[in-house]
Motif scaffolding. Structure first.
Motif, PDB file in Angstrom:
ATOM      1  N   ALA A  13      88.669 -31.196 -15.641  1.00 40.57           N
ATOM      2  CA  ALA A  13      88.604 -29.953 -15.034  1.00 40.57           C
ATOM      3  C   ALA A  13      87.532 -30.111 -13.891  1.00 40.57           C
ATOM      4  O   ALA A  13      87.986 -29.542 -12.712  1.00 40.57           O
ATOM      5  N   ILE A  14      86.741 -30.994 -13.759  1.00 44.42           N
ATOM      6  CA  ILE A  14      85.865 -31.390 -12.515  1.00 44.42           C
ATOM      7  C   ILE A  14      86.721 -31.818 -11.544  1.00 44.42           C
ATOM      8  O   ILE A  14      86.752 -31.197 -10.327  1.00 44.42           O
ATOM      9  N   ARG A  15      87.743 -32.814 -11.734  1.00 48.86           N
ATOM     10  CA  ARG A  15      88.466 -33.256 -10.861  1.00 48.86           C
ATOM     11  C   ARG A  15      89.371 -32.266 -10.380  1.00 48.86           C
ATOM     12  O   ARG A  15      89.840 -32.429  -9.249  1.00 48.86           O
ATOM     13  N   GLU A  16      90.020 -31.517 -11.311  1.00 48.46           N
ATOM     14  CA  GLU A  16      90.859 -30.515 -10.922  1.00 48.46           C
ATOM     15  C   GLU A  16      90.334 -29.217 -10.068  1.00 48.46           C
ATOM     16  O   GLU A  16      90.697 -28.817  -8.995  1.00 48.46           O
ATOM     17  N   ALA A  17      88.891 -28.936 -10.239  1.00 44.58           N
ATOM     18  CA  ALA A  17      88.453 -27.992  -9.719  1.00 44.58           C
ATOM     19  C   ALA A  17      88.247 -28.380  -8.267  1.00 44.58           C
ATOM     20  O   ALA A  17      88.265 -27.523  -6.897  1.00 44.58           O
ATOM     21  N   SER A  18      87.826 -29.860  -7.965  1.00 44.90           N
ATOM     22  CA  SER A  18      87.634 -30.328  -6.631  1.00 44.90           C
ATOM     23  C   SER A  18      88.949 -30.268  -5.758  1.00 44.90           C
ATOM     24  O   SER A  18      88.981 -29.782  -4.498  1.00 44.90           O
ATOM     25  N   GLN A  19      90.087 -30.881  -6.491  1.00 44.47           N
ATOM     26  CA  GLN A  19      91.562 -30.840  -5.742  1.00 44.47           C
ATOM     27  C   GLN A  19      91.683 -29.421  -5.420  1.00 44.47           C
ATOM     28  O   GLN A  19      92.435 -29.110  -4.262  1.00 44.47           O
ATOM     29  N   ASN A  20      91.098 -28.205  -6.041  1.00 44.18           N
ATOM     30  CA  ASN A  20      91.515 -26.936  -6.000  1.00 44.18           C
ATOM     31  C   ASN A  20      90.735 -26.100  -4.818  1.00 44.18           C
ATOM     32  O   ASN A  20      91.097 -24.959  -4.593  1.00 44.18           O
ATOM     33  N   GLY A  21      89.692 -26.721  -4.541  1.00 46.72           N
ATOM     34  CA  GLY A  21      89.093 -26.274  -3.349  1.00 46.72           C
ATOM     35  C   GLY A  21      87.479 -25.744  -3.798  1.00 46.72           C
ATOM     36  O   GLY A  21      87.107 -25.057  -3.095  1.00 46.72           O
ATOM     37  N   ALA A  22      87.267 -25.867  -5.031  1.00 50.16           N
ATOM     38  CA  ALA A  22      85.707 -25.509  -5.255  1.00 50.16           C
ATOM     39  C   ALA A  22      84.911 -25.900  -4.541  1.00 50.16           C
ATOM     40  O   ALA A  22      84.737 -27.153  -4.246  1.00 50.16           O
ATOM     41  N   HIS A  72      87.615 -22.687  -1.340  1.00 49.60           N
ATOM     42  CA  HIS A  72      88.127 -21.313  -1.446  1.00 49.60           C
ATOM     43  C   HIS A  72      86.938 -20.158  -1.112  1.00 49.60           C
ATOM     44  O   HIS A  72      87.286 -19.138  -0.681  1.00 49.60           O
ATOM     45  N   GLY A  73      85.590 -20.432  -0.930  1.00 53.05           N
ATOM     46  CA  GLY A  73      84.710 -19.857  -0.514  1.00 53.05           C
ATOM     47  C   GLY A  73      84.851 -19.599   1.175  1.00 53.05           C
ATOM     48  O   GLY A  73      85.348 -20.572   1.549  1.00 53.05           O
ATOM     49  N   SER A  74      84.166 -18.612   1.788  1.00 54.56           N
ATOM     50  CA  SER A  74      84.383 -18.512   3.060  1.00 54.56           C
ATOM     51  C   SER A  74      83.120 -18.369   3.707  1.00 54.56           C
ATOM     52  O   SER A  74      82.361 -17.454   3.002  1.00 54.56           O
ATOM     53  N   GLY A  75      82.715 -19.005   4.778  1.00 55.07           N
ATOM     54  CA  GLY A  75      81.304 -18.764   5.447  1.00 55.07           C
ATOM     55  C   GLY A  75      80.092 -18.777   4.433  1.00 55.07           C
ATOM     56  O   GLY A  75      80.012 -19.811   3.746  1.00 55.07           O
ATOM     57  N   LYS A  76      79.417 -17.769   3.945  1.00 57.20           N
ATOM     58  CA  LYS A  76      78.232 -17.722   3.274  1.00 57.20           C
ATOM     59  C   LYS A  76      78.624 -17.747   1.646  1.00 57.20           C
ATOM     60  O   LYS A  76      77.750 -18.012   0.848  1.00 57.20           O
ATOM     61  N   VAL A  77      79.868 -17.437   1.383  1.00 57.57           N
ATOM     62  CA  VAL A  77      80.189 -17.549  -0.032  1.00 57.57           C
ATOM     63  C   VAL A  77      80.996 -18.848  -0.642  1.00 57.57           C
ATOM     64  O   VAL A  77      81.618 -19.468  -0.122  1.00 57.57           O
ATOM     65  N   SER A  78      80.289 -19.020  -1.719  1.00 55.40           N
ATOM     66  CA  SER A  78      80.694 -20.142  -2.551  1.00 55.40           C
ATOM     67  C   SER A  78      81.471 -19.983  -3.713  1.00 55.40           C
ATOM     68  O   SER A  78      81.328 -18.844  -4.402  1.00 55.40           O
ATOM     69  N   ALA A  79      82.386 -20.728  -4.009  1.00 54.82           N
ATOM     70  CA  ALA A  79      83.460 -20.512  -5.234  1.00 54.82           C
ATOM     71  C   ALA A  79      82.949 -21.738  -6.250  1.00 54.82           C
ATOM     72  O   ALA A  79      83.321 -22.834  -5.916  1.00 54.82           O
ATOM     73  N   ILE A  80      82.501 -21.125  -7.508  1.00 57.63           N
ATOM     74  CA  ILE A  80      82.127 -22.168  -8.471  1.00 57.63           C
ATOM     75  C   ILE A  80      82.932 -22.216  -9.473  1.00 57.63           C
ATOM     76  O   ILE A  80      83.347 -21.223 -10.192  1.00 57.63           O
TER      77      ILE A  80
END
Length: 334
Positions: free
Chosen positions: A87-96, A63-71
Motif C-alpha cells: 500500500a505504501i509503494r502504491e500510494a507513492s506511485q499514485n502521487g500521494a 495529487h495535492g496542489s499548492g498548499k494542499v496535501s493528499a494523504i
C-alpha cells in the motif's frame, strides 16, 4: 496561541460551576487559580510552526496542489491492502504526498501496522492481536480480504520499523495513527525517531485519544502531533447509526460527546500542544478552518473519496485531506 476568549470562557465556566457547588468565593477563587496554574505548568507548547508546516505541506508533488496535501488513508486502503508495504509503494506511485498508518502491537510487544485489534477483517486469520505472537502474525495473508487479493496475495503484516524505512526511502510524509497503548506507542515511536531523526521533519503522531498525544509529548516534546476527532463518535458509529440500543445509555454517551467536543476545542488541544486537528469531513467549513488557524492549528479532513470532494478541498477550502484512493471514487472507511 490560545485565544483570550478561550481562556476567559474556560475559567469563567469553571468559576461559575464551582461557585454554585461550594457557595464559597474563597474556595471558588482558589480552585480556579489552581486549575490555571496546573494548565500553565503542565501543558506543552506547540512544535515550531515552520517544522509543522514542512510536515503538513511537504515539497513533494502529487495529487495535492499548492498548499494542499493528499494523504493515503491506511496507505490507501482501496488501492492496495491496508497498512502494508504494498500500500505504501502504491500510494507513492499514485502521487500521494504522505500516508496514514495505524500502529498496533502483537502479543509479544512487536510494533506492527494494523487498524483493528483483531486480524479477522483484513487477513485469513482470526483472533485478537493481544493473543497472537508476531511470528504467527507474519504467516497471515494481509491481502486475503482485499478486493485486489489476487494481485497482492501473500502480502505480509509489516513491522512499524519496516514501514518507516519504506516511507523514508520513498520520501513520504507519515501520519502515525495511534489507537491505544499510549506508553508502549510512545516508547516505540521515541526509539524510531531516535534511530531516524529525519522523522522529526517528515512525520506527525495522531490519535483520537488525548492521553496518547500527551504521553507522546512527554516522551519526546520535539515530535509534531495532532488530535483526531469525529463528533458524536462515543454515541454513534461513523455512518450515523447509534452504538447503543438502550435510550439511557445512548443519552448518557451523547452527553459525554458534547463534553468531549467542548474539551477538545477549548482545552485539550492546548494542553497537548498539537499542530493539527484531523476532523471528519462532514464537520469542515471555512469558519471551522479559520477557528483553528487563529490558534496556529491546521485542519486536515478525512475521508475524502470522490473527485468532486477532492477538487472542493483543493481549490476552494485549501485544506489537506486523507483519502482511501488516489485513483478513483470509492466508499469511505470510518
Amino acid at each position: 496561541m490560545l485565544q483570550l476568549g478561550d481562556e476567559v470562557t474556560l475559567y469563567s465556566v469553571v468559576f461559575v460551576v464551582v461557585l454554585l457547588g461550594t457557595r464559597s468565593a474563597v474556595w471558588t477563587t482558589a480552585l480556579t487559580v489552581s486549575l490555571y496554574v496546573f494548565v500553565a505548568v503542565f501543558r506543552f507548547p506547540q512544535a515550531p510552526a515552520d517544522r509543522a508546516k514542512h510536515i503538513l505541506h511537504p515539497a513533494r508533488g502529487g495529487h495535492g496542489s499548492g498548499k494542499v496535501s493528499a494523504i493515503a488513508h491506511r496507505g490507501g486502503a482501496h488501492d492496495a491492502p491496508e497498512n502494508t508495504l504494498a500500500a505504501i509503494r502504491e500510494a507513492s506511485q499514485n502521487g500521494a504526498t504522505g500516508v496514514e498508518l495505524d500502529l498496533e502491537f502483537s502479543a509479544d510487544g512487536v510494533p506492527i501496522l494494523m487498524h483493528d485489534d483483531t486480524v479477522d477483517r483484513t487477513t485469513n486469520g482470526s483472533g485478537p492481536l493481544s493473543k497472537i505472537r508476531f511470528a504467527d502474525l507474519r504467516k497471515l495473508d494481509a491481502a486475503a480480504k482485499h478486493r485486489l487479493r489476487s494481485k497482492y496475495s501473500g502480502e505480509k503484516i509489516p513491522t512499524l520499523e519496516e514501514a518507516v524505512e519504506e516511507c523514508i526511502r520513498l520520501q513520504l510524509t507519515i501520519y502515525f495513527d495511534v489507537k491505544s497503548h499510549p506508553d508502549e506507542a510512545a516508547a516505540a515511536l521515541k526509539a524510531l525517531y531516535k534511530k531516524n531523526p529525519v522523522l522529526y521533519n517528515s512525520s506527525i503522531v495522531c490519535s483520537f485519544e488525548p492521553k496518547v498525544i500527551y504521553r507522546m509529548r512527554q516522551s519526546d516534546p520535539g515530535v509534531v502531533t495532532a488530535l483526531t476527532h469525529r463528533p458524536w463518535s462515543l454515541s454513534h458509529l461513523g455512518d450515523g447509526v447509534p452504538r447503543f440500543s438502550s435510550p439511557w445509555k445512548l443519552g448518557w454517551m451523547t452527553l459525554l460527546d458534547v463534553v468531549l467536543d467542548w474539551a477538545l476545542h477549548h482545552v485539550l488541544w492546548r494542553f497537548c500542544g498539537v499542530s493539527a486537528f484531523l476532523i471528519q469531513k462532514n464537520f469542515v467549513s471555512q469558519d471551522y478552518v479559520q477557528y483553528w488557524a487563529n490558534r496556529g492549528v491546521e485542519v486536515v479532513a478525512w475521508t475524502i473519496n470522490t473527485k468532486m470532494e477532492k477538487e472542493f478541498y483543493q481549490e476552494i477550502m485549501h485544506v489537506s485531506y486523507i483519502t482511501d484512493s488516489l485513483l478513483e471514487d470509492c466508499e469511505p472507511h470510518y
